[in-house]
Design an enzyme around this catalytic site. Sequence first.
Site, PDB file in Angstrom:
ATOM      1  N   LYS A 198      40.607  27.909  50.470  1.00  0.00           N
ATOM      2  CA  LYS A 198      41.210  28.903  49.582  1.00  0.00           C
ATOM      3  C   LYS A 198      41.070  30.264  50.248  1.00  0.00           C
ATOM      4  O   LYS A 198      39.969  30.698  50.588  1.00  0.00           O
ATOM      5  CB  LYS A 198      40.494  28.891  48.231  1.00  0.00           C
ATOM      6  CG  LYS A 198      41.060  29.898  47.238  1.00  0.00           C
ATOM      7  CD  LYS A 198      40.362  29.751  45.896  1.00  0.00           C
ATOM      8  CE  LYS A 198      40.892  30.746  44.891  1.00  0.00           C
ATOM      9  NZ  LYS A 198      40.153  30.657  43.617  1.00  0.00           N
ATOM     10  N   LYS A 251      45.154  26.600  49.162  1.00  0.00           N
ATOM     11  CA  LYS A 251      45.658  27.660  48.289  1.00  0.00           C
ATOM     12  C   LYS A 251      45.606  28.985  49.024  1.00  0.00           C
ATOM     13  O   LYS A 251      44.541  29.294  49.569  1.00  0.00           O
ATOM     14  CB  LYS A 251      44.796  27.712  47.012  1.00  0.00           C
ATOM     15  CG  LYS A 251      45.270  28.707  45.980  1.00  0.00           C
ATOM     16  CD  LYS A 251      44.398  28.669  44.733  1.00  0.00           C
ATOM     17  CE  LYS A 251      44.933  29.688  43.727  1.00  0.00           C
ATOM     18  NZ  LYS A 251      44.117  29.770  42.524  1.00  0.00           N
TER      19      LYS A 251
HETATM   20 ZN   LIG Z   1      36.826  32.344  40.781  1.00  0.00          ZN
END
Ligand SMILES: [Zn+2]
Length: 327
Positions: A198, A251
């Site tokens: 992420k 992501k």
């Molecule tokens: Zn968070």
Amino acid sequence: MFPIHRPRRLRQTTQLRRMVRENVVTTSDLIYPLFAVPGEGIAQEVKSMPGVYQLSVDKIVAEAKEVYDLGIPSIILFGIPDNKDVEATGAWHDCGIVQKAATAVKEAVPELVIIADTCLCEYTSHGHCGYLEVGDLSGRVLNDPTLELLQKTAVSQAKAGADIIAPSGMMDGFVQAIRTGLDEAGFQDTPILSYAAKYASAYYGPFRDAAESAPQFGDRRTYQMDPANSQEAIKEIELDIAEGADMLMIKPALAYMDIIWRVKEATNLPVAAYNVSGEYSMVKAAALNGWIDEQKVVMETLTGFKRSGADLILTYHAKDAARWLQE
Ligand SMILES: [Zn+2]
């Protein structure tokens, strides 16, 4: 070689093109994100995300039924609590908003797969994804103490009816901590979908309106990944696999398709791509201006994620895409 090879031969008709198509998006690939707020009868549109709403639990249930009827197999729940504090109580309390939503959806639509986003930023007064040192103004989240809160959160979400736990805070060791917590609480069969890679991305802007989770100071660059790195993504996923992750998420998605591809090549685990809020809002804004064909752009983007190796796609376009796929 020319003209022996003419690739256009296989592009001549719709049926021919169908026969040689390499990647297709199906409704089974889609996961629809939902934002739960306290109260009743509430459907508050998120300003920067047309078509996306903060919903009270009763409305979430109605939405979950619609999602299920469209053939989408899964939702992911985010919560906006009444109160925020430094302990992120709203995240792990058995009466937390995600717990309430999960229980209500499980009762109403038992077959719909409920994924619980497991993080603390929506629930902390400062908007960071864990504990901070007293007086810290930079947002350097304390890793190990935060793991205990994540563990508690995951267990209470599983108890409430969540089928899959999806930790998103990028704390070191979070998959192992959550796996241990779930196992000790009797949830050995609850899978973990780790937000394994992420990135600290500006594409999350509109989400923070939706989840009311913008950090009050500092930023998330001490825990989320540097957008310039790809080797590091492989390191992150290897650690998460070793810690017991069942599925991996990348992501954001659009600017990181190379990462999706590399991760898919590096592992046999299912890979999910999160088509994030900023990606959604850009398409929506252009479509509302009449600058692009929304349906075609969305389906092309989703197909791109499949081509890059994504098995699953978390997307705010899921309901629209499911409808278009029925046509
Ligand atoms: Zn968070």
